[in-house]
Design a protein around this motif. Structure first.
Motif, PDB file in Angstrom:
ATOM      1  N   MET A  34     -41.168  -4.642  25.769  1.00  8.30           N
ATOM      2  CA  MET A  34     -41.529  -6.026  26.031  1.00  8.30           C
ATOM      3  C   MET A  34     -40.376  -6.953  25.660  1.00  8.30           C
ATOM      4  O   MET A  34     -39.647  -6.698  24.700  1.00  8.30           O
ATOM      5  N   HIS A  51     -38.532  -5.866  22.359  1.00  5.12           N
ATOM      6  CA  HIS A  51     -39.135  -4.908  21.437  1.00  5.12           C
ATOM      7  C   HIS A  51     -39.306  -3.601  22.198  1.00  5.12           C
ATOM      8  O   HIS A  51     -40.156  -3.489  23.077  1.00  5.12           O
ATOM      9  N   TRP A  53     -40.238   0.155  23.317  1.00 10.73           N
ATOM     10  CA  TRP A  53     -41.564   0.753  23.267  1.00 10.73           C
ATOM     11  C   TRP A  53     -41.704   1.801  22.175  1.00 10.73           C
ATOM     12  O   TRP A  53     -42.818   2.128  21.770  1.00 10.73           O
ATOM     13  N   THR A  58     -35.791  -3.605  17.855  1.00 15.38           N
ATOM     14  CA  THR A  58     -35.792  -4.973  18.362  1.00 15.38           C
ATOM     15  C   THR A  58     -34.368  -5.449  18.623  1.00 15.38           C
ATOM     16  O   THR A  58     -33.401  -4.922  18.059  1.00 15.38           O
ATOM     17  N   ILE A  70     -39.740 -11.036  17.049  1.00 19.35           N
ATOM     18  CA  ILE A  70     -40.620 -10.450  18.055  1.00 19.35           C
ATOM     19  C   ILE A  70     -41.407  -9.317  17.404  1.00 19.35           C
ATOM     20  O   ILE A  70     -40.859  -8.547  16.615  1.00 19.35           O
ATOM     21  N   SER A  71     -42.682  -9.246  17.714  1.00 16.78           N
ATOM     22  CA  SER A  71     -43.511  -8.179  17.183  1.00 16.78           C
ATOM     23  C   SER A  71     -44.557  -7.817  18.232  1.00 16.78           C
ATOM     24  O   SER A  71     -44.765  -8.566  19.194  1.00 16.78           O
ATOM     25  N   ARG A  72     -45.189  -6.683  18.023  1.00 13.49           N
ATOM     26  CA  ARG A  72     -46.202  -6.274  18.995  1.00 13.49           C
ATOM     27  C   ARG A  72     -47.351  -5.593  18.284  1.00 13.49           C
ATOM     28  O   ARG A  72     -47.168  -4.974  17.228  1.00 13.49           O
ATOM     29  N   ASN A  74     -49.958  -2.941  19.482  1.00 17.70           N
ATOM     30  CA  ASN A  74     -50.358  -2.083  20.602  1.00 17.70           C
ATOM     31  C   ASN A  74     -51.876  -1.972  20.718  1.00 17.70           C
ATOM     32  O   ASN A  74     -52.411  -1.741  21.804  1.00 17.70           O
ATOM     33  N   VAL A  79     -47.822  -8.902  22.611  1.00 15.48           N
ATOM     34  CA  VAL A  79     -46.511  -9.100  21.993  1.00 15.48           C
ATOM     35  C   VAL A  79     -46.425 -10.562  21.560  1.00 15.48           C
ATOM     36  O   VAL A  79     -46.968 -11.447  22.226  1.00 15.48           O
ATOM     37  N   CYS A  96     -42.695 -14.043  28.954  1.00 19.99           N
ATOM     38  CA  CYS A  96     -42.693 -12.667  28.476  1.00 19.99           C
ATOM     39  C   CYS A  96     -42.544 -11.751  29.671  1.00 19.99           C
ATOM     40  O   CYS A  96     -42.866 -12.122  30.811  1.00 19.99           O
ATOM     41  N   SER A  98     -42.086  -7.301  30.929  1.00 24.54           N
ATOM     42  CA  SER A  98     -42.282  -5.897  30.588  1.00 24.54           C
ATOM     43  C   SER A  98     -41.429  -5.018  31.486  1.00 24.54           C
ATOM     44  O   SER A  98     -41.293  -5.294  32.684  1.00 24.54           O
TER      45      SER A  98
END
Length: 127
Positions: A34, A51, A53, A58, A70-72, A74, A79, A96, A98
């Motif tokens: 992302m 970020h 996968w 990062t 940036i963080s995600r 799942n 994200v 954003c 992907s």
């Protein structure tokens, strides 16, 4: 059909913080890198952060390094972009994006490395 829906953004003053969120649907979120980009009037779309996968890798543009994170999640297919110490230059529309599944590029900074895009959220930082 893959969909990315951003939320957050708005009008803040210089020095404030803001968080953007991007919720994904239609695929296995954990398999995709992302990224966040931004677009100011008269300029090209600019890489902000990504970020990967796998492995929590990062990457950040120099202009935001140390201020943005940036963080995600799942589990929530989401994200985030936490933006601190905002400056007027941080003002444009944020998108954003992907990549495809299991992308091998751990640091995708080019727009053509991403397949899916959100609709964008305006961030305005007043001085």
């Amino acid at each position: 059909q893959v969909q990315l829906v951003e939320s957050g953004g708005g009008l803040v003053q210089a020095g404030d913080s803001l968080r953007l969120s991007c919720a994904a649907s239609g695929r296995t979120f954990s398999e995709y890198t992302m990224g966040w980009f931004r677009l100011a009037p008269g300029r090209e779309r600019e890489f902000v952060a990504s970020h990967y996968w796998r492995g929590g890798v990062t990457d950040y543009a120099d202009s935001v390094k140390g201020r943005f994170t940036i963080s995600r999640d799942n589990g929530k297919n989401t994200v985030y972009l936490q933006m601190n110490s905002l400056k007027p230059d941080d003002t444009p529309v944020y998108y954003c994006a992907s990549t495809g599944a299991y992308d091998s590029n751990r640091y995708p900074r080019r727009t053509n490395g991403y397949l899916y895009w959100g609709q964008g959220r305006q961030v305005t930082v007043s001085s």
